[in-house]
Design a protein around this motif. Structure first.
Motif: not given
Length: 620
Positions: A473, A192, A446
């Motif tokens: 990511w 993250t 995302a």
């Protein structure tokens, strides 16, 4: 490449805090074996450990720049600005004078000339802490892709920062604490942006600046992966990719120390090596290094993710490029080295956290140790798969359609899909963490970041999402692994495929062009087709190698069982021992990509981490 630390506080004097800033700086010693420096003033203390790469005698840090007879700004900086010579010429036109040949001084004077906007002119890999004396403010910055790390912890009256969390944890006012979100980050297969395992410690996002002054902390994004129409046809696209990649490689060959490439015999590293070998900047030739395990090439056993060993392809590349242009060495690792507790402890300390990919971290650590005996800078082929679509899940219909991060789709678990350890946690802990829910929340977060073209074809729209997920990511995990294992030996690894100009261009190339030939990374293959032997051009994607030696598997399984049967083990309350013990009754997979072997690696790594780090778990 260096290691940096710093401390700003607007409520007390730091001028006499030499012991604390030196203790923080000392944690960065492996990153910078060539020199050490600190600089203190009333509101700030900066530390630096130097790996000398450019201007060996002149680039000492922290570096100051004077204006009107007094110190105007101070910089502690890690990385390389590849266009520093162009910038220096431009700055001289504005009247700036230089006392060194280093890129560090260029960064400082660029700030004096352009203010915060200077960072947008830098092309390279970097992280820095810059103190503006007159304005009494600290500016933290990180390169666009995040090749160089930078962590920070906001305090009541300022901030602490460092190249690695250990630099922050060395401050006496900080305790290493891991809460529920930290464990969630550990047990999921994505990174993250902005988060770390350690409570209160943040990862400065790539392409961001953080300003800290008396008014508080403010973060600003100066770069992002933007969506645009692609204007070029296929032929022009292939030519542009080649030009951008060749330019990135040549630019990154600049160094005043020995340089090499890391060669796996795959498309990506072979292309980097070919460009380097053909460049005048490489001098008479280029050194190359490849990793192998004792006896593995001769006794290789195909598995779900690797059908052939690397070594024959490596040697094909070397032969194709010619002995006068390439000086190659195979780094062959004995499994006994991989099993050495000292090496495992060293990897853990370098990494600051456990990993389910233990042997791949270990072998990379040992490879970089051997490379560092002869070279200070290496070029790597990492990030090509994320940019050009090399992974299996870019080409699997079910994985593409899955409502989650595609690499977590269980269709191909041996290639990384799923993480069975999460199902074998202590039931109460599993309920508390709710990893499926956390994963789903991060996935939606995302997707919300992705920009789309109006009226875009649904298939192209989805492939853009996958490209974004991979580059924002997943890439951070790869760059973290590369950085920690290389800088543990003071080895700077550069990543030409992470050049932001190449990323920006290829990100907006339609998927139909990226895969025009029906193969993974078809666009890249076309761009470098005349540089490489046919065997490499025909080779399918093969991940970083893992040892197949049964001795390693036995050692891992034995150690995992010892931990699970020890009621005093620090991980005892976190794991559901019974199903894990049953899982480890029979031999694990021969590859480190197997789910049971990854589970054993994480059990062992988690226990070592809790034993050797003063970590407080805050689970509520």
């Amino acid at each position: 490449m260096c290691g940096i630390v710093g401390w700003a506080d607007f409520d007390r004097s730091l001028a006499a805090e030499h012991a604390i800033i030196r203790a923080m700086t000392a944690t960065m010693a492996p990153r910078g074996p060539d020199d050490e420096g600190v600089w203190l003033d009333e509101r700030v203390a900066l530390g630096h450990r130097r790996l000398a790469v450019i201007d060996i005698s002149g680039g000492i840090q922290p570096m100051t720049v004077r204006r009107d007879g007094s110190v105007a700004a101070v910089l502690t900086y890690s990385g390389e600005v590849y266009n520093f010579r162009e910038l220096r010429t431009e700055l001289r036109g504005y009247g700036h004078t230089f006392r060194t040949d280093s890129d560090t001084e260029v960064v400082l004077r660029a700030y004096l000339q352009w203010g915060d906007a200077f960072v947008e002119r830098l092309r390279g890999i970097f992280a820095f802490g810059l103190w503006d004396c007159a304005r009494e403010r600290l500016l933290l910055g990180r390169d666009r892709i995040g090749v160089k790390p930078l962590y920070y912890r906001l305090t009541a009256h300022g901030v602490l920062f460092a190249s690695e969390p250990k630099g922050i944890l060395a401050h006496p006012g900080v305790t290493a604490e891991v809460d529920s979100d930290g464990l969630r980050e550990l047990l999921t297969h994505f990174t993250t942006p902005g988060r770390t395992l350690y409570r209160g410690v943040s990862d400065l996002r790539p392409g961001h600046l953080l300003v800290v002054d008396r008014a508080g902390a403010r973060q600003r994004r100066y770069w992002s992966l933007r969506t645009r129409e692609h204007p070029d046809d296929l032929d022009r696209t292939v030519r542009t990719v080649r030009e951008l990649l060749a330019d990135a490689v040549v630019e990154q060959l600049v160094a005043d120390v020995p340089l090499c490439t890391l060669l796996s015999g795959g498309l990506d590293s072979s292309a980097i090596t070919a460009f380097a070998a053909g460049s005048g900047a490489a001098g008479a030739g280029v050194r190359t290094y490849a990793v192998d395990f004792l006896g593995q090439t001769e006794n290789f056993r195909p598995d779900a993710v690797r059908d052939q060993p690397d070594t024959p392809f490596v040697h094909d590349v070397v032969a194709h490029l010619g002995g006068s242009r390439v000086a190659h060495r195979d780094i062959v690792l004995d499994t006994a080295m991989m099993m050495d507790p000292l090496h495992r402890t060293s990897v853990l300390h370098a990494n600051d956290l456990p990993t389910p990919m233990g042997d791949m971290f270990l072998s990379l650590y040992l490879l970089f140790r051997a490379v560092r005996e002869h070279s200070t800078v290496a070029l790597s082929g990492e990030v090509a798969d994320e940019v050009f679509g090399g992974y299996w899940w870019f080409h699997d219909r079910d994985a593409v359609a899955a409502d989650t991060f595609p690499w977590l789709h269980p269709r191909h678990p041996a290639a990384g899909g799923g993480n069975p350890i999460v199902a074998l946690l202590d039931p109460d802990l599993a309920a508390l963490l709710d990893l499926p829910g956390y994963q789903a929340d991060r996935y939606r977060e995302a997707l919300a970041e992705v920009e789309h073209l109006p009226d875009q074809d649904p298939g192209e729209r989805r492939m853009r999402e996958l490209s974004y997920l991979a580059q924002i990511w997943w890439v951070p995990f790869l760059l973290h692994r590369k950085d920690r294992m290389s800088m543990a030996h003071g080895l700077e690894v550069r990543v030409p495929f992470a050049d932001h100009r190449l990323l920006e261009y290829v990100y907006n190339v339609p998927w139909s062009m990226k895969s025009f030939d029906g193969r993974e990374k078809g666009l890249l293959r076309a761009a470098v087709a005349d540089l490489l032997p046919g065997s490499v051009l025909r080779r399918r994607k093969s991940p970083y190698p893992s040892t197949q030696d049964v001795r390693y598997e036995r050692m891992l399984r034995t150690r995992a069982r010892e931990i699970l049967t020890d009621p005093a083990a620090p991980s005892a309350g976190l794991l559901n021992a019974k199903p894990l013990l049953e899982l480890f009754e029979s031999p694990l997979e021969s590859s480190g990509f197997g789910p049971r072997r990854r589970s054993a690696e994480l059990v062992v790594g988690l226990d070592d981490w809790l034993r050797r780090y003063p970590v407080r778990l805050l689970l509520a």
